[in-house]
Design a protein around this motif. Structure first.
Motif, PDB file in Angstrom:
ATOM      1  N   GLN A 194     -60.070  46.552  31.659  1.00  0.00           N
ATOM      2  CA  GLN A 194     -59.078  47.297  30.872  1.00  0.00           C
ATOM      3  C   GLN A 194     -57.922  47.766  31.769  1.00  0.00           C
ATOM      4  O   GLN A 194     -56.753  47.706  31.366  1.00  0.00           O
ATOM      5  CB  GLN A 194     -59.755  48.499  30.195  1.00  0.00           C
ATOM      6  CG  GLN A 194     -60.717  48.125  29.074  1.00  0.00           C
ATOM      7  CD  GLN A 194     -62.017  47.502  29.556  1.00  0.00           C
ATOM      8  OE1 GLN A 194     -62.461  47.743  30.693  1.00  0.00           O
ATOM      9  NE2 GLN A 194     -62.646  46.701  28.703  1.00  0.00           N
ATOM     10  N   GLN A 197     -55.614  44.750  32.538  1.00  0.00           N
ATOM     11  CA  GLN A 197     -54.762  44.382  31.412  1.00  0.00           C
ATOM     12  C   GLN A 197     -53.565  45.323  31.308  1.00  0.00           C
ATOM     13  O   GLN A 197     -52.431  44.898  31.073  1.00  0.00           O
ATOM     14  CB  GLN A 197     -55.561  44.414  30.114  1.00  0.00           C
ATOM     15  CG  GLN A 197     -56.603  43.318  29.984  1.00  0.00           C
ATOM     16  CD  GLN A 197     -57.408  43.468  28.701  1.00  0.00           C
ATOM     17  OE1 GLN A 197     -56.864  43.525  27.606  1.00  0.00           O
ATOM     18  NE2 GLN A 197     -58.734  43.555  28.850  1.00  0.00           N
ATOM     19  N   PHE A 198     -53.836  46.605  31.493  1.00  0.00           N
ATOM     20  CA  PHE A 198     -52.755  47.590  31.425  1.00  0.00           C
ATOM     21  C   PHE A 198     -51.796  47.412  32.603  1.00  0.00           C
ATOM     22  O   PHE A 198     -50.563  47.492  32.438  1.00  0.00           O
ATOM     23  CB  PHE A 198     -53.340  49.003  31.419  1.00  0.00           C
ATOM     24  CG  PHE A 198     -52.370  50.074  31.014  1.00  0.00           C
ATOM     25  CD1 PHE A 198     -52.221  50.412  29.682  1.00  0.00           C
ATOM     26  CD2 PHE A 198     -51.605  50.745  31.960  1.00  0.00           C
ATOM     27  CE1 PHE A 198     -51.332  51.411  29.288  1.00  0.00           C
ATOM     28  CE2 PHE A 198     -50.714  51.734  31.585  1.00  0.00           C
ATOM     29  CZ  PHE A 198     -50.580  52.070  30.247  1.00  0.00           C
ATOM     30  N   CYS A 202     -47.669  46.855  32.901  1.00  0.00           N
ATOM     31  CA  CYS A 202     -46.843  47.698  33.771  1.00  0.00           C
ATOM     32  C   CYS A 202     -45.963  46.830  34.667  1.00  0.00           C
ATOM     33  O   CYS A 202     -44.745  47.064  34.800  1.00  0.00           O
ATOM     34  CB  CYS A 202     -47.724  48.595  34.633  1.00  0.00           C
ATOM     35  SG  CYS A 202     -48.543  49.936  33.771  1.00  0.00           S
ATOM     36  N   PRO A 231     -52.188  57.010  31.110  1.00  0.00           N
ATOM     37  CA  PRO A 231     -53.189  56.572  30.135  1.00  0.00           C
ATOM     38  C   PRO A 231     -54.599  57.045  30.493  1.00  0.00           C
ATOM     39  O   PRO A 231     -54.932  57.180  31.668  1.00  0.00           O
ATOM     40  CB  PRO A 231     -53.103  55.050  30.223  1.00  0.00           C
ATOM     41  CG  PRO A 231     -52.714  54.795  31.655  1.00  0.00           C
ATOM     42  CD  PRO A 231     -51.770  55.915  32.011  1.00  0.00           C
ATOM     43  N   LEU A 233     -57.643  55.386  30.192  1.00  0.00           N
ATOM     44  CA  LEU A 233     -58.260  54.082  29.909  1.00  0.00           C
ATOM     45  C   LEU A 233     -59.767  54.127  30.112  1.00  0.00           C
ATOM     46  O   LEU A 233     -60.253  54.687  31.091  1.00  0.00           O
ATOM     47  CB  LEU A 233     -57.644  53.012  30.817  1.00  0.00           C
ATOM     48  CG  LEU A 233     -56.148  52.759  30.613  1.00  0.00           C
ATOM     49  CD1 LEU A 233     -55.604  51.891  31.733  1.00  0.00           C
ATOM     50  CD2 LEU A 233     -55.892  52.122  29.257  1.00  0.00           C
ATOM     51  N   ASN A 261     -57.316  53.827  24.693  1.00  0.00           N
ATOM     52  CA  ASN A 261     -57.806  52.585  24.086  1.00  0.00           C
ATOM     53  C   ASN A 261     -59.128  52.834  23.356  1.00  0.00           C
ATOM     54  O   ASN A 261     -59.853  51.899  23.032  1.00  0.00           O
ATOM     55  CB  ASN A 261     -57.988  51.488  25.142  1.00  0.00           C
ATOM     56  CG  ASN A 261     -59.018  51.828  26.199  1.00  0.00           C
ATOM     57  OD1 ASN A 261     -59.134  52.986  26.611  1.00  0.00           O
ATOM     58  ND2 ASN A 261     -59.770  50.836  26.654  1.00  0.00           N
ATOM     59  N   PRO A 279     -55.699  47.080  25.893  1.00  0.00           N
ATOM     60  CA  PRO A 279     -54.955  47.840  26.892  1.00  0.00           C
ATOM     61  C   PRO A 279     -53.574  47.265  27.206  1.00  0.00           C
ATOM     62  O   PRO A 279     -52.642  48.020  27.509  1.00  0.00           O
ATOM     63  CB  PRO A 279     -55.858  47.796  28.125  1.00  0.00           C
ATOM     64  CG  PRO A 279     -57.227  47.575  27.571  1.00  0.00           C
ATOM     65  CD  PRO A 279     -57.021  46.666  26.395  1.00  0.00           C
ATOM     66  N   TYR A 280     -53.440  45.937  27.156  1.00  0.00           N
ATOM     67  CA  TYR A 280     -52.133  45.320  27.404  1.00  0.00           C
ATOM     68  C   TYR A 280     -51.134  45.767  26.340  1.00  0.00           C
ATOM     69  O   TYR A 280     -50.015  46.204  26.657  1.00  0.00           O
ATOM     70  CB  TYR A 280     -52.278  43.802  27.406  1.00  0.00           C
ATOM     71  CG  TYR A 280     -50.967  43.049  27.558  1.00  0.00           C
ATOM     72  CD1 TYR A 280     -50.419  42.836  28.811  1.00  0.00           C
ATOM     73  CD2 TYR A 280     -50.296  42.547  26.437  1.00  0.00           C
ATOM     74  CE1 TYR A 280     -49.217  42.143  28.958  1.00  0.00           C
ATOM     75  CE2 TYR A 280     -49.104  41.857  26.567  1.00  0.00           C
ATOM     76  CZ  TYR A 280     -48.563  41.657  27.827  1.00  0.00           C
ATOM     77  OH  TYR A 280     -47.376  40.973  27.964  1.00  0.00           O
ATOM     78  N   PHE A 283     -49.916  49.524  26.419  1.00  0.00           N
ATOM     79  CA  PHE A 283     -48.744  49.881  27.227  1.00  0.00           C
ATOM     80  C   PHE A 283     -47.475  49.796  26.388  1.00  0.00           C
ATOM     81  O   PHE A 283     -46.635  50.708  26.420  1.00  0.00           O
ATOM     82  CB  PHE A 283     -48.614  48.963  28.442  1.00  0.00           C
ATOM     83  CG  PHE A 283     -47.320  49.173  29.190  1.00  0.00           C
ATOM     84  CD1 PHE A 283     -47.242  50.108  30.202  1.00  0.00           C
ATOM     85  CD2 PHE A 283     -46.173  48.458  28.856  1.00  0.00           C
ATOM     86  CE1 PHE A 283     -46.040  50.320  30.877  1.00  0.00           C
ATOM     87  CE2 PHE A 283     -44.976  48.665  29.522  1.00  0.00           C
ATOM     88  CZ  PHE A 283     -44.914  49.599  30.540  1.00  0.00           C
TER      89      PHE A 283
END
Length: 331
Positions: A194, A197-198, A202, A231, A233, A261, A279-280, A283
Motif C-alpha cells: 500500500q 502504491q501511494f 507521489c 496519509p 495508510l 484507505n 492507495p494509488y 493520492f
C-alpha cells in the motif's frame, strides 16, 4: 441488559471529563501506575505515553515504570495499574489495586478478575460484531461478563492543545512532501504494498514521500503540519479486520485532512475524510480535496477528534466500564 447498556452509554459523555477525577469514579484508586514500555522502545510505548499525559492532566499522581525501576519511593496501595503483555514482567499483583491489561496472559491476574479488580482492554476489530458483543458506540463494544472492552486508540494531544493548534494553522508553511510516521513492513500484517502504491503517485506529482519512526510528539506535530499531506495508510489485513490506527486521530488533531484507505476509518469519521481503498488513487483523491479544502471543514474534523477521540475520552470510557465490573463484586 437495557439498563446496563444505558449506564455504559454514559461513558462517552463529554461534559464529565473535566470534573475532579478522584471524586468522579466509584473506584478505589488514587494514583496510576503505567507498567509500560519505555518511550520509543516499542510501538505500544506511545500508547503508554498518551495515557500518562492524560492521567497527569486529570490530576492523578502518575508513575511510568517497568521491572527495572525501583518502586521504593512509590506507595503502591490503591493504585490503578495499566500494562501490556510484553512488558508486564515483575508487575506487583496486589489485592488492593485495580488493573487494566492489554494482551496479557489472564491466568496471572486470575484472583483479580475474581474480585472485580481487573479488566481487559482490547482494540476494536470487526470480530466484536461477529461475536455479538454489545455495541456502546460506533467501534466501541463491551463484554461485561468477560470483563473486556474494545475500542480504538486515540490522539496523544489534549483538547486544549488541539484548540491551540487550530489557532496557529494558518501560519504553517507547507512543503512538497507526503509524511507517514509508523512501521512499514511486508508479510501478512504488513503495509509495504500500500505504501509503494501511494509513493508511486507521489513520484508522478513531484511529491516526496517521507517516512519516520521513533520521533517525539513535538517533531511529529511539526512534520505532519508542514507536509502537503499525511496519509494514514494501512495494510490489507488491518483494513479487512477493521483495525483503526492512532495515526488517523493524530494526523487530524495535528492539523491535517484525514486520508485513509480503510473503509472502517472512513465510516468512523462519518464520510468526512478522504477515502479510497486503492492507495494509488487515494493520492489523487486527496490531492483534489486539498486543492479546494475549506479550512472550516478541517477545523470541524479537529473538533470531532477533540471531543471524541483523545485519551481523556478513552480514560472516561475505561473507568466507567470498570465501575460496572467492580460494582458486581461488592456486597
Amino acid at each position: 441488559m437495557k439498563k446496563l447498556l444505558l449506564a455504559i452509554m454514559s461513558i462517552l459523555t463529554w461534559n464529565s471529563i473535566y470534573t475532579t477525577p478522584q471524586t468522579r469514579y466509584a473506584l478505589p484508586f488514587d494514583k496510576v501506575i503505567i507498567w509500560g514500555h519505555k518511550l520509543h522502545t516499542h510501538t505500544h510505548s506511545y500508547i503508554h505515553w498518551a495515557f500518562s499525559r492524560a492521567f497527569k492532566h486529570l490530576g492523578y499522581e502518575t508513575h511510568w515504570v517497568d521491572h527495572t525501576d525501583s518502586l521504593a519511593h512509590i506507595d503502591l496501595s490503591n493504585s490503578l495499574f495499566i500494562t501490556e503483555g510484553q512488558v508486564d514482567r515483575g508487575i506487583p499483583i496486589r489485592n488492593d489495586c485495580l488493573y487494566i491489561i492489554h494482551n496479557c496472559k489472564p491466568d496471572k491476574y486470575k484472583q483479580l478478575f475474581a474480585s472485580g479488580r481487573c479488566m481487559i482492554l482490547q482494540v476494536y476489530t470487526h470480530d466484536c460484531v461477529k461475536r455479538n458483543d454489545p455495541e456502546i458506540s460506533k467501534c466501541f463494544h463491551a463484554d461485561l461478563a468477560n470483563k473486556i472492552i474494545y475500542m480504538p486508540w486515540a490522539t496523544d494531544l489534549l483538547p486544549h492543545e488541539i484548540d491551540a493548534i487550530k489557532q496557529d494553522l494558518p501560519l504553517v508553511h507547507k512543503n512538497k512532501s507526503a509524511y507517514f510516521v509508523g512501521t512499514i513492513g511486508a508479510g501478512t500484517f504488513g503495509n509495504i504494498d500500500q505504501i509503494n502504491q501511494f509513493k508511486k503517485a507521489c513520484s508522478e506529482n513531484n511529491i516526496t514521500f517521507e517516512s519516520r519512526k521513533s520521533v517525539s510528539m513535538e517533531d511529529n506535530i511539526k512534520l505532519v503540519q508542514q507536509a502537503y499531506m499525511a496519509p494514514a495508510l494501512q495494510g490489507e489485513w488491518q483494513c479487512k479486520q477493521g483495525y483503526i490506527p492512532c495515526r488517523i486521530f493524530k494526523n487530524i488533531s495535528y492539523g491535517q485532512m484525514g486520508i485513509t484507505n480503510s473503509q472502517t476509518v472512513y465510516e468512523l469519521f462519518e464520510g468526512k475524510i478522504v477515502y479510497n481503498a486503492n492507495p494509488y488513487q487515494l493520492f489523487y483523491d486527496a490531492k483534489k480535496k486539498l486543492d479546494s479544502l475549506d479550512m472550516q471543514e478541517l477545523y470541524e474534523l479537529m473538533d470531532f477528534v477533540r471531543d471524541n477521540h483523545t485519551y481523556l475520552n478513552r480514560i472516561d470510557t475505561l473507568l466507567h466500564f470498570f465501575e460496572q465490573i467492580y460494582a458486581q463484586h461488592q456486597p
